[in-house]
Design a protein around this motif. Structure first.
Motif, PDB file in Angstrom:
ATOM      1  N   MET A 110      64.874  94.594  88.399  1.00  0.00           N
ATOM      2  CA  MET A 110      63.889  95.593  88.694  1.00  0.00           C
ATOM      3  C   MET A 110      62.982  95.173  89.844  1.00  0.00           C
ATOM      4  N   ALA A 111      62.812  93.857  90.043  1.00  0.00           N
ATOM      5  CA  ALA A 111      62.004  93.379  91.161  1.00  0.00           C
ATOM      6  C   ALA A 111      62.656  93.764  92.480  1.00  0.00           C
ATOM      7  N   GLU A 112      63.990  93.695  92.510  1.00  0.00           N
ATOM      8  CA  GLU A 112      64.700  94.096  93.721  1.00  0.00           C
ATOM      9  C   GLU A 112      64.467  95.565  94.013  1.00  0.00           C
ATOM     10  N   ASP A 113      64.462  96.403  92.967  1.00  0.00           N
ATOM     11  CA  ASP A 113      64.219  97.831  93.129  1.00  0.00           C
ATOM     12  C   ASP A 113      62.818  98.062  93.688  1.00  0.00           C
ATOM     13  N   GLY A 114      61.835  97.320  93.170  1.00  0.00           N
ATOM     14  CA  GLY A 114      60.468  97.433  93.660  1.00  0.00           C
ATOM     15  C   GLY A 114      60.342  97.006  95.104  1.00  0.00           C
ATOM     16  N   ASP A 115      61.057  95.941  95.474  1.00  0.00           N
ATOM     17  CA  ASP A 115      61.051  95.484  96.867  1.00  0.00           C
ATOM     18  C   ASP A 115      61.672  96.536  97.772  1.00  0.00           C
ATOM     19  N   ARG A 116      62.769  97.132  97.295  1.00  0.00           N
ATOM     20  CA  ARG A 116      63.453  98.151  98.095  1.00  0.00           C
ATOM     21  C   ARG A 116      62.543  99.366  98.283  1.00  0.00           C
ATOM     22  N   ILE A 117      61.853  99.757  97.228  1.00  0.00           N
ATOM     23  CA  ILE A 117      60.948 100.901  97.312  1.00  0.00           C
ATOM     24  C   ILE A 117      59.790 100.602  98.258  1.00  0.00           C
ATOM     25  N   ALA A 118      59.250  99.400  98.205  1.00  0.00           N
ATOM     26  CA  ALA A 118      58.129  99.018  99.071  1.00  0.00           C
ATOM     27  C   ALA A 118      58.514  99.058 100.545  1.00  0.00           C
ATOM     28  N   GLU A 119      59.788  98.862 100.833  1.00  0.00           N
ATOM     29  CA  GLU A 119      60.250  98.861 102.222  1.00  0.00           C
ATOM     30  C   GLU A 119      60.490 100.270 102.767  1.00  0.00           C
ATOM     31  N   LEU A 120      60.571 101.268 101.895  1.00  0.00           N
ATOM     32  CA  LEU A 120      60.825 102.629 102.340  1.00  0.00           C
ATOM     33  C   LEU A 120      59.614 103.203 103.065  1.00  0.00           C
ATOM     34  N   SER A 121      59.871 104.029 104.064  1.00  0.00           N
ATOM     35  CA  SER A 121      58.779 104.759 104.690  1.00  0.00           C
ATOM     36  C   SER A 121      58.281 105.802 103.690  1.00  0.00           C
ATOM     37  N   PHE A 122      57.106 106.325 103.921  1.00  0.00           N
ATOM     38  CA  PHE A 122      56.569 107.359 103.038  1.00  0.00           C
ATOM     39  C   PHE A 122      57.538 108.526 102.944  1.00  0.00           C
ATOM     40  N   GLU A 123      58.066 108.949 104.080  1.00  0.00           N
ATOM     41  CA  GLU A 123      58.964 110.096 104.113  1.00  0.00           C
ATOM     42  C   GLU A 123      60.253 109.835 103.343  1.00  0.00           C
ATOM     43  N   ASP A 124      60.820 108.641 103.496  1.00  0.00           N
ATOM     44  CA  ASP A 124      62.045 108.298 102.773  1.00  0.00           C
ATOM     45  C   ASP A 124      61.802 108.200 101.272  1.00  0.00           C
ATOM     46  N   ALA A 125      60.657 107.637 100.892  1.00  0.00           N
ATOM     47  CA  ALA A 125      60.317 107.531  99.470  1.00  0.00           C
ATOM     48  C   ALA A 125      60.141 108.920  98.869  1.00  0.00           C
ATOM     49  N   LEU A 126      59.508 109.816  99.596  1.00  0.00           N
ATOM     50  CA  LEU A 126      59.300 111.173  99.112  1.00  0.00           C
ATOM     51  C   LEU A 126      60.626 111.920  98.978  1.00  0.00           C
ATOM     52  N   LYS A 127      61.521 111.745  99.939  1.00  0.00           N
ATOM     53  CA  LYS A 127      62.851 112.379  99.859  1.00  0.00           C
ATOM     54  C   LYS A 127      63.620 111.876  98.645  1.00  0.00           C
ATOM     55  N   ARG A 128      63.573 110.574  98.407  1.00  0.00           N
ATOM     56  CA  ARG A 128      64.269 110.000  97.241  1.00  0.00           C
ATOM     57  C   ARG A 128      63.661 110.531  95.948  1.00  0.00           C
ATOM     58  N   LEU A 129      62.342 110.630  95.911  1.00  0.00           N
ATOM     59  CA  LEU A 129      61.669 111.160  94.734  1.00  0.00           C
ATOM     60  C   LEU A 129      62.080 112.608  94.482  1.00  0.00           C
ATOM     61  N   GLU A 130      62.168 113.408  95.532  1.00  0.00           N
ATOM     62  CA  GLU A 130      62.609 114.802  95.389  1.00  0.00           C
ATOM     63  C   GLU A 130      64.035 114.873  94.858  1.00  0.00           C
ATOM     64  N   THR A 131      64.895 113.990  95.322  1.00  0.00           N
ATOM     65  CA  THR A 131      66.277 113.947  94.843  1.00  0.00           C
ATOM     66  C   THR A 131      66.322 113.615  93.353  1.00  0.00           C
ATOM     67  N   ILE A 132      65.512 112.647  92.949  1.00  0.00           N
ATOM     68  CA  ILE A 132      65.456 112.257  91.535  1.00  0.00           C
ATOM     69  C   ILE A 132      64.981 113.422  90.677  1.00  0.00           C
ATOM     70  N   VAL A 133      63.948 114.112  91.118  1.00  0.00           N
ATOM     71  CA  VAL A 133      63.429 115.253  90.361  1.00  0.00           C
ATOM     72  C   VAL A 133      64.512 116.316  90.207  1.00  0.00           C
ATOM     73  N   GLN A 134      65.240 116.593  91.272  1.00  0.00           N
ATOM     74  CA  GLN A 134      66.320 117.586  91.199  1.00  0.00           C
ATOM     75  C   GLN A 134      67.390 117.156  90.204  1.00  0.00           C
ATOM     76  N   GLN A 135      67.746 115.875  90.226  1.00  0.00           N
ATOM     77  CA  GLN A 135      68.755 115.372  89.294  1.00  0.00           C
ATOM     78  C   GLN A 135      68.282 115.511  87.855  1.00  0.00           C
ATOM     79  N   LEU A 136      67.044 115.139  87.595  1.00  0.00           N
ATOM     80  CA  LEU A 136      66.512 115.210  86.238  1.00  0.00           C
ATOM     81  C   LEU A 136      66.381 116.657  85.767  1.00  0.00           C
ATOM     82  N   GLU A 137      65.960 117.535  86.669  1.00  0.00           N
ATOM     83  CA  GLU A 137      65.804 118.941  86.299  1.00  0.00           C
ATOM     84  C   GLU A 137      67.142 119.624  86.043  1.00  0.00           C
ATOM     85  N   SER A 138      68.211 119.116  86.641  1.00  0.00           N
ATOM     86  CA  SER A 138      69.523 119.738  86.467  1.00  0.00           C
ATOM     87  C   SER A 138      70.023 119.597  85.033  1.00  0.00           C
ATOM     88  N   GLY A 139      69.597 118.541  84.355  1.00  0.00           N
ATOM     89  CA  GLY A 139      70.023 118.308  82.984  1.00  0.00           C
ATOM     90  C   GLY A 139      71.437 117.771  82.877  1.00  0.00           C
TER      91      GLY A 139
END
Length: 82
Positions: free
Chosen positions: A1-30
């Motif tokens: 999980m530390a690697e995941d946190g490091d990877r997230i910290a390296e993302l630009s704001f825009e890339d992090a937001l895009k990934r978050l939107e993708t996750i929300v879509q996946q979760l909402e799809s069921g």
């Protein structure tokens, strides 16, 4: 999980937001299995925190409020990081 946190910290704001939107879509799809949903939720929460921290840092750099003698906001000036 530390690697995941490091990877997230390296993302630009825009890339992090895009990934978050993708996750929300996946979760909402069921269509995601429970274990994967839990993993995605955790990643999404870390992305949300990262985006929030970046927004707060940007806001602090943009403007710093000056408080008057009576404790009310008197003026604002650009934030000087130095």
């Amino acid at each position: 999980m530390a690697e995941d946190g490091d990877r997230i910290a390296e993302l630009s704001f825009e890339d992090a937001l895009k990934r978050l939107e993708t996750i929300v879509q996946q979760l909402e799809s069921g269509d995601v299995p429970l274990e994967k949903s839990i993993e995605l939720y955790g990643e999404g929460d870390r992305l949300r925190a990262q985006c929030e921290a970046r927004l707060k840092a940007a806001q602090a750099r943009i403007e710093q409020i000056q408080i008057g003698a009576d404790g009310t906001p008197a003026a604002s000036r650009p934030f000087d990081a130095e």
